[in-house]
Design an enzyme around this catalytic site. Structure first.
Site, short mmCIF file in Angstrom:
data_model
loop_
_atom_site.label_atom_id
_atom_site.label_comp_id
_atom_site.label_asym_id
_atom_site.label_seq_id
_atom_site.Cartn_x
_atom_site.Cartn_y
_atom_site.Cartn_z
N GLU A 327 0.83 -1.21 0.00
CA GLU A 327 0.00 0.00 0.00
C GLU A 327 0.86 1.26 0.00
OE1 GLU A 327 -2.88 -0.66 -0.75
OE2 GLU A 327 -2.88 -2.76 -0.19
N TYR A 416 -1.35 -8.25 -10.93
CA TYR A 416 -0.29 -8.19 -9.93
C TYR A 416 0.91 -9.04 -10.33
CZ TYR A 416 -4.09 -6.43 -6.89
OH TYR A 416 -5.13 -5.72 -6.35
#
Length: 645
Positions: A327, A416
């Site tokens: 994050e 991803y």
């Protein structure tokens, strides 16, 4: 358009002239067509005609009505002449609209099931010219069905003290809380005034400028001076406490878990500083986190200034804090450099995983970074392509087409793991030092912008103008545009995986007698990610393990008491595949204890694939659906082919 008569030419000359004209004008015509083409298939907004530069939000939060009531002032600039501004909206009750203080005509029309509605606002004749800047003020309220919001009764919270509200606007749910251009290609600054009941704390994806009490209500003030796309708008309201980690980092949580969260995420400042050494200065001011209730549908959400994290990360051993690194990495890739549409989502997530693993490589070891990458390839990418999808499925491409597809249903490890493997392949071809210089240059070039894969590719080739042969050797177009497994596998240092392979082989080769001689020493000496890899390999192994081995695994590694949700997921999937009935009650407890899409979808999929428990699994979903976050409920319902009630 002026049409002139032409002198008649011999056929050969005519053909030659036509060919020359086509060669000259076709690229220009294609560019013109590209400019006119809607840039985001998931948004109704007329972003080719107008853009929003700033939002000023005023909300009253009403828990009893499950409603945000208030207004938004949109600062709009016309990019070309236009008679209307068209916004995205979903389940909003719009009471009035003004343009620069003058009442304006507006209409809301349905557009598409997942895209929701178009809010079309008529502009006064004198406000239609290219370059005109106006303020559109909309008075409205949200619906209890707002897909971005989850309203929790106090009994649904950890501490049972007060009700709780949190949002999740990614990918296209911001339109359910504010009329906007709900596309990542439009970025705007914002400010907000939010009024809540006294005693509750309000947080947003912005810098808080303080609060004041008005009778029995508290009003909080926020400013986000860095332009962000709509999906990064976020709000939290609840009984929360704050613990400082560093002068610019803090953790918020309910009082009973705030100390646990502080300990789990105590290394946040160290991670953030490491990220800066890779990507450049952190521009957002603060990096705070809020540990949300267990119904939060994701592991984390990179809202600027306020990362959302799930309590499933609190394992008690800091084994899952790589999510924080992920994050934090989004502070550059995603939040600063943003994919222009969700068809290019790999630009957000592939780069973020790349940076996340570089952070872990520097803070732990390079072999650990390599192991994370190999684990992502073997444990996520391979089963996603071969089992969840299939090798020719269009959603296994990095660059996808989302016409009439809800982007939420396209999200997977493709963005991803295939994306980060692609970048690792480029890094290995170019050299790590060269690649990291390019990475910083890429971020500097496209910060505060939204781009697609074609723009990225063009920049890559321009940056490495003298090394195009190296880029060509990577087969970039195959990585970007072809379905299935990548054209080549990066080279991985397998130092850490050798230990996993050895232990997995020991379990696979054991018989009923020798399984009793396996000890816990090798397993306990491993890092948590290695343990996860072991269970992932056992789950993927065919034929399925016999039940006596599952009983031995459970007993030897005390899996009933394991606090690591990633290990629990792999263990539950392994046992369901092997049709080991003692796992079923645990699987349902696992499902009902949290609401992460990453955990709920595969376990429900596995249970409904087991005929003996398919009906029970579907019944459990139907009973608990109303307590789930709307996003989780929608995705799992789609997986089980159960329509919303």
């Amino acid at each position: 358009m002026e049409i002139r008569s032409a002198q008649r030419l011999p056929r050969s000359s005519y053909v030659a002239q036509t060919a020359r004209w086509l060669r000259s004008w076709l690229p220009k015509l294609m560019q013109l067509q590209e400019k006119e083409r809607p840039r985001d298939p998931c948004s109704a907004a007329n972003i080719e005609h107008a853009t929003i530069t700033h939002m000023a939000i005023k909300w009253d939060v009403h828990f009893l009505l499950q409603m945000l009531d208030g207004s938004v002032s949109l600062h709009v600039k016309l990019l070309k002449e236009s008679t209307h501004v068209i916004l995205d909206a979903r389940d909003l009750y719009v009471r009035s609209v003004t343009v620069d203080g003058i009442d304006a005509e507006f209409s809301i029309t349905p557009w598409h099931t997942f895209r929701a509605s178009k809010l079309s606002i008529a502009l006064p004749e004198e406000k239609t010219a290219e370059g005109t800047e106006t303020v559109i003020h909309i008075v409205y309220s949200t619906s209890a069905a707002a897909s971005a919001l989850q309203w929790l009764k106090k009994e649904q919270t950890t501490d049972d003290k007060a009700p709780y509200l949190f949002s999740q606007c990614q990918p296209i749910h911001a339109r359910s809380v504010v009329p906007c251009m709900d596309t990542p290609s439009v970025k705007q600054t914002y400010e907000a005034e939010v009024t809540v009941d006294v005693g509750l704390q309000c947080l947003m994806s912005a810098i808080c400028g303080g609060s004041k009490e008005i009778d029995d209500r508290s009003r909080f003030f926020f400013k986000q001076p860095v332009a962000v796309p709509s999906y990064l708008l976020a709000i939290v309201v609840g009984a929360l406490e704050k613990r400082e980690i560093s002068p610019r980092c803090a953790i918020w949580a309910e009082p009973s878990i705030v100390e646990k969260a502080l300990w789990e995420f105590e290394e946040t400042e160290q991670i953030l500083s490491c990220a800066e050494s890779i990507c450049g200065p952190y521009v957002w001011g603060r990096y705070d986190m809020v540990c949300l209730p267990a119904t939060f549908p994701y592991g984390g959400m990179e809202n600027p200034c306020l990362t959302f994290v799930t309590p499933t990360l609190i394992a008690g051993d800091r084994s899952l804090v790589s999510v924080v690194a992920h994050e934090i990495a989004h502070s550059w890739s995603g939040n600063l450099v943003t994919n222009s549409t969700w068809e290019h989502f790999w630009l957000n997530e592939g780069f973020t995983v790349c940076i996340e693993r570089k952070i872990c490589g520097r803070l732990v070891s390079e072999s650990y970074r390599q192991f994370m990458s190999l684990n992502g390839w073997r444990g996520d990418l391979v089963p996603t392509i071969n089992e969840h999808f299939h090798p020719t499925h269009p959603l296994t491409k990095l660059v996808q087409e989302h016409k009439d597809i809800d982007p939420e249903m396209t999200f997977s490890s493709i963005h991803y793991e295939k994306g980060s493997a692609f970048l690792l392949a480029l890094e290995q071809a170019l050299g790590t030092e060269v690649f990291e210089k390019y990475l910083r240059a890429y971020i500097a070039e496209f910060s505060h912008k939204a781009i697609d894969s074609h723009t990225w590719r063009e920049h890559l080739y321009n940056y490495f103008d003298d090394r195009k042969d190296v880029l060509d050797s990577v087969n970039i177009d195959a990585w970007l545009f072809e379905a299935g497994m990548p054209p080549a596998k990066p080279e991985y240092d397998d130092t850490m995986v050798v230990e996993c392979d050895k232990l997995v082989k020991e379990w696979i080769d054991a018989d009923e007698k020798s399984v009793k001689s396996i000890t816990s020493e090798a397993y306990l000496s491993m890092k948590p990610l290695q343990r996860i890899e072991c269970f992932s390999q056992l789950w993927q192994h065919d034929p399925p393990l016999p039940h006596y081995k599952l009983e031995a695994l459970d007993r030897l590694y005390s899996l009933e008491e394991c606090g690591n949700f990633e290990i629990q997921l792999q263990w539950i999937q392994l046992c369901i595949k092997c049709r080991w009935e003692p796992i079923v009650p645990r699987a349902f407890r696992f499902l009902n204890s949290q609401g992460r899409v990453k955990y709920c979808r595969p376990v429900y999929r596995a249970l409904t694939g087991w005929p003996d428990f398919a009906d029970e699994a579907r019944g459990n979903f139907v009973r608990t659906r109303m307590t789930m976050h709307p996003i989780t409920a929608e995705i799992v319902g789609e997986e089980l082919n159960i329509k919303a009630a």
